[in-house]
Design an enzyme around this catalytic site. Structure first.
Site, PDB file in Angstrom:
ATOM      1  N   TYR A   1       0.959  -1.147   0.025  1.00 58.01           N
ATOM      2  CA  TYR A   1       0.182   0.159   0.216  1.00 58.01           C
ATOM      3  C   TYR A   1       0.995   0.773  -0.105  1.00 58.01           C
ATOM      4  CZ  TYR A   1      -4.289  -2.659   0.545  1.00 58.01           C
ATOM      5  OH  TYR A   1      -5.687  -2.929   0.498  1.00 58.01           O
TER       6      TYR A   1
ATOM      7  N   LYS B   1       3.232 -15.310   2.309  1.00 53.58           N
ATOM      8  CA  LYS B   1       3.760 -16.165   1.596  1.00 53.58           C
ATOM      9  C   LYS B   1       5.158 -16.353   1.017  1.00 53.58           C
ATOM     10  CE  LYS B   1       2.788 -17.797  -2.798  1.00 53.58           C
ATOM     11  NZ  LYS B   1       1.302 -18.643  -2.509  1.00 53.58           N
TER      12      LYS B   1
ATOM     13  N   ASP C   1      -3.046 -18.743   0.549  1.00 50.22           N
ATOM     14  CA  ASP C   1      -3.141 -19.038  -0.013  1.00 50.22           C
ATOM     15  C   ASP C   1      -4.070 -20.099   0.446  1.00 50.22           C
ATOM     16  OD1 ASP C   1      -0.481 -20.894  -0.051  1.00 50.22           O
ATOM     17  OD2 ASP C   1      -0.787 -21.250  -2.230  1.00 50.22           O
TER      18      ASP C   1
ATOM     19  N   ASP D   1      -6.380  -7.497   3.781  1.00 51.80           N
ATOM     20  CA  ASP D   1      -6.927  -7.007   3.030  1.00 51.80           C
ATOM     21  C   ASP D   1      -8.012  -7.464   2.702  1.00 51.80           C
ATOM     22  OD1 ASP D   1      -8.786  -4.867   1.709  1.00 51.80           O
ATOM     23  OD2 ASP D   1      -7.502  -5.193   0.521  1.00 51.80           O
TER      24      ASP D   1
ATOM     25  N   ASP E   1     -12.130  -9.163   3.731  1.00 51.58           N
ATOM     26  CA  ASP E   1     -13.343  -9.602   3.238  1.00 51.58           C
ATOM     27  C   ASP E   1     -14.356 -11.384   3.064  1.00 51.58           C
ATOM     28  OD1 ASP E   1     -13.560  -6.860   2.251  1.00 51.58           O
ATOM     29  OD2 ASP E   1     -13.889  -7.372   0.552  1.00 51.58           O
TER      30      ASP E   1
HETATM   31  C1  IPM Z   1     -10.041  -2.009   3.766  1.00 52.90           C
HETATM   32  C2  IPM Z   1     -10.782  -0.924   2.228  1.00 52.90           C
HETATM   33  C3  IPM Z   1      -9.205  -0.527   1.976  1.00 52.90           C
HETATM   34  C4  IPM Z   1      -8.282  -0.878   1.533  1.00 52.90           C
HETATM   35  C5  IPM Z   1     -10.057   1.076   1.167  1.00 52.90           C
HETATM   36  C6  IPM Z   1     -10.851   1.381   1.132  1.00 52.90           C
HETATM   37  C7  IPM Z   1      -8.492   1.736   0.768  1.00 52.90           C
HETATM   38  O1  IPM Z   1     -10.518  -2.204   1.043  1.00 52.90           O
HETATM   39  O2  IPM Z   1     -10.400  -0.956   4.776  1.00 52.90           O
HETATM   40  O3  IPM Z   1     -10.235  -2.990   3.570  1.00 52.90           O
HETATM   41  O4  IPM Z   1      -7.874  -1.422   0.256  1.00 52.90           O
HETATM   42  O5  IPM Z   1      -7.286  -1.033   2.977  1.00 52.90           O
HETATM   43 MG    MG Z   2     -11.176  -4.275   1.924  1.00 57.31          MG
END
Ligand code: IPM
Ligand code: MG
Length: 366
Positions: free
Chosen positions: A144, A194, A226, A250, A254
């Site tokens: 990032y 990884k 993975d 990240d 999710d």
């Molecule tokens: C998160 C989001 C952010 C990230 C984006 C919106 C920049 O996906 O907080 O997980 O990638 O960290």
């Molecule tokens: Mg995210």
């Protein structure tokens, strides 16, 4: 009486409606546990862009700077999607806030309550009884922010370049935090990397292994990312605390949010240490601004309420009030109250909207 200041950045989409409920709950717990909170509301994200052309206006940053914590809603929406990527609400507000305050530790709890297993896309047989994972994601390093970063022409061809780099101190500080988090739970920590391919992961794994000697009571394991993605959907119950670098975190968080049933239930905290050892943080729901349901009064405010609870715990030093918020939310779910995202149509469910969910949590508190 202890008095705190909180910068309230509700943002876009459902942000303002769910924030409204969280603030009602905040003022009720403050009264109940005898402290006071001054909330300074400021613009962020698309709301900031519309008002003054900036996703993170200067006076918003100043208010954050002057506060004990930031309570964040959500940012973004179709209206701002045509802007250049750097200026969009998500990147233009969140990443600068993370970088400015050095919010290196992102705690994302992935809790699937036993009553909500039917909302998860995973088979009941895999998650009977629910599960409770904490992902500790490194938030200010890796790809990032790694330099060099480049997008443009090179030798007559378009190229995009990002750098995954970790320094020893970055891995050490997130490692210590994760080991301590594991210690406060069931003493199991899984470090995800990884290391079979990436040098940054070789460093990550060796530092984690080294730190383990200082936490003999914590059982450390390592897993390739993975495989971790696969294990999360195969048997989430095997995990307690996961620690991982920025990009892997990240993606995995999710996935973790999805298997918990609803994004509307999951809070998060992004932490650093400031002002002589105090834990400063940005607290936000894991879900986004959900523009498709904004303004309809149907969004689930629980993630925002629980994020406020994490703020009470980590930045305001009010663990009893934080426990009370968590307990009230569990009671409300156990009583069958469901916003639309949680409803399955099962008998005993009571379908309600955003404000009624806020009312239900307030009732459960008192
Ligand atoms: C998160 C989001 C952010 C990230 C984006 C919106 C920049 O996906 O907080 O997980 O990638 O960290
Ligand atoms: Mg995210």
């Amino acid at each position: 009486m202890n008095t705190y200041q909180v910068a309230v950045l509700a943002g876009d989409g459902i942000g303002p409606e769910v924030m409204h409920e969280a603030l009602r709950v905040l003022s009720a717990v403050a009264q109940k546990y005898g402290f006071s909170v001054k909330c300074v509301e400021k613009l962020v994200g698309g709301a900031g862009i519309d008002a003054c052309g900036k996703a993170l206006p200067a006076d918003t940053l100043e208010a954050c700077e002057a506060s004990d914590a930031i309570l964040f809603g959500s940012v973004g929406g179709p209206k701002w999607e045509s802007l250049p990527p750097d200026e969009r609400p998500e990147r233009g507000a969140l990443l600068p806030l993370r970088a400015y305050f050095g919010l290196y530790a992102n705690l994302r709890p992935g809790v699937c309550l036993p009553e909500l297993t039917a909302s998860s896309p995973l088979k009941d047989s895999l998650i009977a009884g629910g599960f409770d994972i904490l992902c500790v994601r490194e938030l200010t390093g890796g790809m990032y922010f790694g330099e060099p970063k480049f997008y443009g022409e090179r030798d007559g061809e378009l190229v995009g370049l990002d750098t995954m780099i970790y320094h020893r101190h970055e891995v050490e500080r997130i490692g210590h935090l994760a080991f301590r988090a594991a210690r406060s739970r069931s003493c199991r920590l899984c470090s995800v990397d990884k290391a079979n391919v990436l040098s940054a992961s070789v460093l990550w794994r060796s530092v984690m292994t080294e730190l383990a000697a200082q936490y003999p009571d914590v059982q450390l394991s390592h897993m390739y990312v993975d495989n971790a993605a696969m294990q999360l959907v195969r048997n989430p119950g095997q995990f307690d605390v996961i620690v991982t670098e920025n990009t892997f975190g990240d993606i995995l968080t999710d996935e973790m949010a999805m298997i918990c049933g609803s994004l509307g239930m999951l809070p998060s905290a992004s932490l650093c240490t400031r002002n002589g050892g105090k834990t400063f943080g940005l607290y936000e729901p894991s879900g986004g601004s959900a523009p498709d349901i904004a303004g309809q009064g149907i969004a689930n405010p629980i993630a925002q309420i629980l994020s406020m609870g994490m703020m009470l715990r980590y930045s305001l030093g009010q663990p009893r009030a934080a426990d009370a918020v968590d307990k009230a939310v569990r009671a409300v779910i156990a009583a069958g109250f469901r916003t639309r995202d949680l409803a399955t149509g099962a008998p005993g469910e009571r379908l309600i909207g955003t404000a009624s969910m806020g009312d239900a949590v307030l009732d459960a508190l008192t």
